[in-house]
Write an enzyme that holds these catalytic residues in place. Structure first.
Site: not given
Length: 265
Positions: A86, A137, A141, A233
């Site tokens: 991510d 995504h 965010h 991540h």
């Protein structure tokens, strides 16, 4: 007693204490530096493997797809695991992750933040060229996305899709991941309108907290189960611990008989 003699006796006493302390140190003791280094290293794969249950004895911790329509397991048969990354692309960490995945011939899923995709379109191209799956995504965010107006949700999801396709025209973006894992039916419906399946996870080592490579590796190894989706991540901050842990994670899971896959849509 003269001053000279008294000084000599004190010196002998001090030397004796120092030597005695050194001799009393256990053979297996370590300096602070070496102890820290040992703590940073992942557990030996054979130690972890000896404590890992057989695949047939493991029950997945979540439903394959939850009530909001979010996929929590990868949907593949057998002893399988999907790696997801991510908050990238990141100019330093994403290339390092890609290099490791290339070395082990593993295909993963990258959940891209739209703002970062706009900044680093060549990295988006590299991720796609290496055959990895792309995941939306959102642009900013926004972890409160379910509470936003429908137009904002559309802009966050649709805008990221546009940023990705500006870098790689017509590339497939089969997944959506809600920031902070805050999936909700209203958000998932917008993603579905863009042909994106909501993609969650079943193993979260909280690498964003920067617990260190050993903790990241050991958490994944100790919680692995067939059908797992692992949340990692490559962006959003210092992810050096994740990068350092990744080869050990891969090697441990391969040794345990796991196959690396991409999730079903």
């Amino acid at each position: 007693m003269s001053k000279e003699l008294r000084a000599a006796l004190i010196l002998c006493l001090v030397v004796g204490v120092i030597v005695g302390a050194a001799r009393s140190e256990p053979p297996g003791s370590m300096s602070a530096a070496s102890e820290t280094a040992q703590q940073a290293a992942p557990k030996a794969p054979e130690l972890l493997l000896s404590t890992m249950p057989a695949a047939e004895d493991v029950t997945a911790p979540v439903a394959e797809v939850d009530d909001a329509g979010t996929r929590r397991l990868n949907g593949r048969e057998g002893r399988t695991v999907a790696l997801t990354f991510d908050d990238g692309p990141h100019p330093e960490q994403t290339p390092q992750v890609l290099r490791i995945l290339r070395e082990y011939e593993i295909t993963a899923t990258f959940c891209l933040v739209g703002e970062m995709a706009r900044l680093y379109p060549k990295l988006v191209q590299q991720i796609a060229d290496d055959g990895h799956r792309l995941c939306d995504h959102t642009i900013t965010h926004d972890t409160e996305l379910p509470d936003r107006d429908p137009g904002v949700i559309e802009d966050e999801i649709g805008g990221t899709l546009a940023a990705i396709r500006d870098a790689v025209p017509d590339v497939a973006v089969p997944f959506f991941r809600a920031p902070g894992g805050n999936f909700a039916a209203n958000v998932n419906e917008v993603a579905a309108a863009h042909d994106q399946a909501a993609l969650g996870w079943s193993i979260d080592p909280a690498d964003w907290r920067k617990p260190g490579a050993r903790a990241i590796h050991d958490y994944v190894a100790e919680h692995i189960h067939p059908g797992a989706i692992v949340l990692l991540h490559d962006g959003g901050g210092d992810r050096s611990g994740t990068v350092s842990a990744l080869p050990a994670i891969i090697e441990t899971l391969l040794a345990a008989g796991y196959e690396f896959v991409v999730p079903r849509g």
